[in-house]
Enzyme design. Structure first.
Site, short mmCIF file in Angstrom:
data_model
loop_
_atom_site.label_atom_id
_atom_site.label_comp_id
_atom_site.label_asym_id
_atom_site.label_seq_id
_atom_site.Cartn_x
_atom_site.Cartn_y
_atom_site.Cartn_z
N GLU A 94 -10.98 6.90 -7.04
CA GLU A 94 -9.24 6.78 -7.68
C GLU A 94 -9.77 5.86 -8.40
OE1 GLU A 94 -7.33 8.46 -3.74
OE2 GLU A 94 -6.68 6.46 -4.25
N CYS A 114 -5.91 -0.81 -11.30
CA CYS A 114 -6.31 -0.34 -10.13
C CYS A 114 -7.80 -0.11 -9.68
CB CYS A 114 -5.62 0.25 -9.19
SG CYS A 114 -5.40 -0.07 -7.11
N CYS A 121 -14.56 3.45 3.11
CA CYS A 121 -14.78 2.20 2.91
C CYS A 121 -15.32 2.22 4.44
CB CYS A 121 -13.60 1.33 3.24
SG CYS A 121 -13.64 0.04 3.15
N CYS A 125 -10.32 -0.17 8.77
CA CYS A 125 -8.64 -1.05 8.73
C CYS A 125 -8.16 0.61 8.88
CB CYS A 125 -7.84 -1.31 7.70
SG CYS A 125 -8.94 -2.61 7.07
N CYS A 128 -5.01 2.43 6.66
CA CYS A 128 -5.96 3.19 5.65
C CYS A 128 -6.85 4.12 5.65
CB CYS A 128 -6.16 1.65 5.10
SG CYS A 128 -7.39 1.98 3.17
N SER A 198 -9.33 -8.30 -4.06
CA SER A 198 -8.79 -7.96 -3.04
C SER A 198 -9.99 -7.57 -1.42
CB SER A 198 -8.04 -7.21 -2.98
OG SER A 198 -6.88 -7.29 -1.73
N HIS A 223 -2.91 -9.44 6.97
CA HIS A 223 -1.75 -8.69 8.40
C HIS A 223 -1.66 -9.03 9.10
CE1 HIS A 223 -3.71 -6.11 4.81
NE2 HIS A 223 -4.67 -5.82 4.96
N CYS A 340 -4.36 3.24 -2.19
CA CYS A 340 -4.91 3.28 -1.56
C CYS A 340 -6.09 4.73 -1.10
CB CYS A 340 -5.82 1.81 -1.40
SG CYS A 340 -6.82 1.91 0.16
N1 SAH Z 1 -10.78 -3.50 1.23
C1 SAH Z 1 -10.28 -4.68 -0.06
C2 SAH Z 1 -9.24 -3.99 -1.02
C3 SAH Z 1 -8.43 -2.39 -1.28
S1 SAH Z 1 -7.31 -2.13 -0.58
C4 SAH Z 1 -8.84 -5.12 0.80
O1 SAH Z 1 -8.77 -4.51 1.82
O2 SAH Z 1 -8.65 -6.28 0.23
C5 SAH Z 1 -5.94 -3.21 -1.34
C6 SAH Z 1 -4.56 -3.58 -0.28
O3 SAH Z 1 -4.24 -2.54 0.31
C7 SAH Z 1 -5.14 -4.25 1.06
O4 SAH Z 1 -4.44 -5.60 1.15
C8 SAH Z 1 -5.38 -3.47 2.05
O5 SAH Z 1 -5.19 -4.14 3.45
C9 SAH Z 1 -3.68 -2.84 1.61
N2 SAH Z 1 -3.19 -1.36 2.16
C10 SAH Z 1 -4.52 -0.60 2.36
N3 SAH Z 1 -3.93 1.16 3.07
C11 SAH Z 1 -2.75 0.40 2.81
C12 SAH Z 1 -1.13 1.06 3.58
N4 SAH Z 1 -1.17 2.64 3.70
N5 SAH Z 1 -0.13 0.36 2.94
C13 SAH Z 1 -0.16 -0.47 2.79
N6 SAH Z 1 -1.41 -1.30 2.06
C14 SAH Z 1 -2.92 -0.79 2.21
FE1 SF4 Z 2 -11.12 -0.73 3.72
FE2 SF4 Z 2 -9.70 -1.93 2.34
FE3 SF4 Z 2 -9.30 -0.13 3.26
FE4 SF4 Z 2 -9.62 -1.85 4.96
S1 SF4 Z 2 -7.73 -1.66 3.31
S2 SF4 Z 2 -10.79 0.20 5.23
S3 SF4 Z 2 -11.39 -3.00 3.96
S4 SF4 Z 2 -10.51 -0.16 1.74
#
Ligand code: SAH
Ligand code: SF4
Length: 364
Positions: A94, A114, A121, A125, A128, A198, A223, A340
Site C-alpha cells: 500500500e 506514505c 511486518c 505490534c 497494527c 518512522s 506507545h 497502515c
Molecule cells: N513500522 C514503523 C512505521 C510504520 S507504522 C513504526 O511502527 O513506527 C506507522 C505508525 O502507525 C506507527 O507509529 C504505528 O505505531 C502506527 N500505527 C500502526 N497501526 C495503528 C493503528 N491501528 N492505529 C493507530 N496507529 C497505528
Molecule cells: Fe510493524 Fe510498525 Fe505495524 Fe509495529 S506498527 S507491526 S513495527 S508496521
C-alpha cells in the site's frame, strides 16, 4: 525464467559503473535518471537522447516497469488517495497520498506520500493491521520508489513519510537506497527535511541512520510510558528499554540537528490515562522531541478501542502542561481504511465487493 533486474535497485553510481563497463559514457546515467524521475518514463525506448543501441541493451538487461495497480480509493474530496500495488506472486503493498501534512494543521501546498517498506511486518505490534498479517518479505529499493513514482506521475510531491506497511529500519539497506534517490538532484530532488522515517525503535539501526549523512526526520514509536506496558503492546520490544530509545533519540538529534518525534498510538483505557501522560512527559521532557498522538484506528480482532475525543484532548493537555510539545494526528481517510495495512486487509477480505466511498478494483 530469470526475472530482470529493476534499474532502480541500483544507485546512480552503480548505473554509471555499469555503463562504463559497457564502454558508454558515465553521464548517460544522469540522462536516464532524468527520464525516470523528471518525466516518469517507464520504457527505455522513450529515452530519445540515448543511442538506439544503448536503449536496446538497457531494455535487454533491465526493467523500469511500474507496479500494477490492484485497487485505488480516495476520500476527503480526493485529498486522500490510497493505492494497493501488485508485487506479483500474490503479494501487494500500500501507499497513500495526502494533499496535506498529516501532522500539521497549517501546511498549505504540502503533498505527502506514505510508503511501505515490507510486505507485512515481523515486529508484532498488537494494534497494527500490518503486524497482524505477519511478515512476508522486504521490499526492494525499486519497489519502494515505485510507490512514490506512482503518484509523482500525477502531481508534485513535497513530503515522504515511511509510515506504511513494515518496519523501515528492519529493511535498512533498501530504505536508505530509496531515500538517496529521493533526495539526490539527479533523482526526485526532494528536501531531506521533507522525509521522515518512522521506526518501532531499532536502536542500532537508528545509530546507523544518524551516521548516513542524511538530514531526514526520525519518528520513534513509543506507545507507552513504561517498559512493561510497551512490551505488552509490541511483541518484539523485550530487548529494548524506553531509556535506550530516548538515548538513541538524543544521539540522533545531536548528530543530525533534527528534532525527533515520538509516536504514541492512543488506546482507550490502555495507555491513555492522564497519569500515563504525566509519566511520559517526565521521560521525554527536556530533549528536542515532540509527541505525536495517533488515536487508534480500530483493526479487526485486536480487542482495542479508540479513546473518546475528550480523552485524547486531555492526554495532549497534560503533556503540554508538563512542558512537552504534543500534536494529534489529523484524522482523515477513515472511510478508505487509511491506517497502515488496512487497505490490503480489506481488499484481501472483500475482494470484489467494495463497501466504502470511491472504490475501484482495477483489473490487471
Ligand atoms: N513500522 C514503523 C512505521 C510504520 S507504522 C513504526 O511502527 O513506527 C506507522 C505508525 O502507525 C506507527 O507509529 C504505528 O505505531 C502506527 N500505527 C500502526 N497501526 C495503528 C493503528 N491501528 N492505529 C493507530 N496507529 C497505528
Ligand atoms: Fe510493524 Fe510498525 Fe505495524 Fe509495529 S506498527 S507491526 S513495527 S508496521
Amino acid at each position: 525464467m530469470v526475472s530482470m533486474r529493476h534499474l532502480l535497485d541500483l544507485s546512480l553510481e552503480e548505473i554509471e559503473d555499469t555503463l562504463a563497463e559497457w564502454g558508454e559514457p558515465r553521464f548517460r546515467a544522469k540522462q536516464i535518471a532524468g527520464w525516470v524521475f523528471q518525466h516518469g518514463v517507464t520504457d527505455f525506448e522513450a529515452m530519445t537522447n540515448l543511442p538506439a543501441a544503448l536503449r536496446a541493451r538497457l531494455a535487454a538487461e533491465f526493467t523500469l516497469a511500474p507496479l500494477p495497480t490492484i485497487a485505488e480509493r480516495s476520500a476527503d474530496d480526493g485529498a486522500t488517495t490510497k493505492v494497493l500495488l501488485d508485487l506479483g506472486a500474490g503479494a501487494a503493498v500500500e501507499a497513500v497520498r495526502m494533499d496535506y501534512d498529516p501532522d500539521e494543521d497549517e501546511a498549505p501546498d504540502r503533498t505527502t506520500i506514505c510508503v511501505s517498506t515490507q510486505v507485512g511486518c515481523a515486529m508484532g505490534c498488537s494494534f497494527c493491521a500490518t503486524g497482524q498479517q505477519g511478515f512476508t518479505r522486504n521490499l526492494r529499493p525499486s519497489e519502494i520508489l515505485a510507490q512514490v513514482l506512482h503518484f509523482t506521475r500525477e502531481r508534485r510531491i513535497t513530503n515522504i513519510v515511511f509510515m506504511g506497511m513494515g518496519e523501515p529500519l528492519a529493511n535498512y539497506d533498501a530504505t536508505v537506497r530509496a531515500i538517496r534517490w529521493l533526495v539526490r538532484p539527479e533523482g526526485l530532488n526532494l528536501r531531506q527535511r521533507g522525509i521522515t522515517v518512522s521506526t518501532v525503535g531499532l536502536v542500532r539501526a537508528i545509530d546507523r541512520l544518524a551516521d548516513e549523512g542524511l538530514q531526514v526526520g526520525l519518528t520513534i514509536s513509543l506507545h507507552a510510558p513504561d517498559d512493561d506496558l510497551r512490551r505488552r503492546l509490541i511483541d518484539t520490544a523485550r530487548g529494548t528499554t524506553i531509556d535506550e530509545l530516548i538515548e538513541a533519540a538524543k544521539r540522533y538529534i545531536e548528530k543530525r540537528g533534527r528534532r525527533v518525534t515520538f509516536a504514541y498510538a492512543l488506546l482507550d483505557h490502555v495507555n491513555d490515562e492522564p497519569e500515563q501522560a504525566r509519566r511520559l512527559a517526565q521521560r521525554v521532557r527536556g530533549i528536542q522531541a515532540h509527541v505525536n498522538l495517533i488515536p487508534y484506528n480500530p483493526t479487526a480482532g485486536a480487542g482495542l478501542r479508540r479513546p473518546s475525543r475528550e480523552r485524547v484532548r486531555e492526554f495532549q493537555r497534560v503533556l503540554q502542561a508538563e512542558g512537552v510539545n504534543a500534536t494529534v494526528r489529523i484524522e482523515r481517510g477513515q472511510e478508505i481504511a487509511a491506517a497502515c495495512g488496512q487497505l490490503r486487509t480489506d481488499v484481501m477480505n472483500e475482494n470484489a465487493a467494495p463497501s466504502g466511498a470511491a472504490f475501484t478494483v482495477i483489473q490487471p
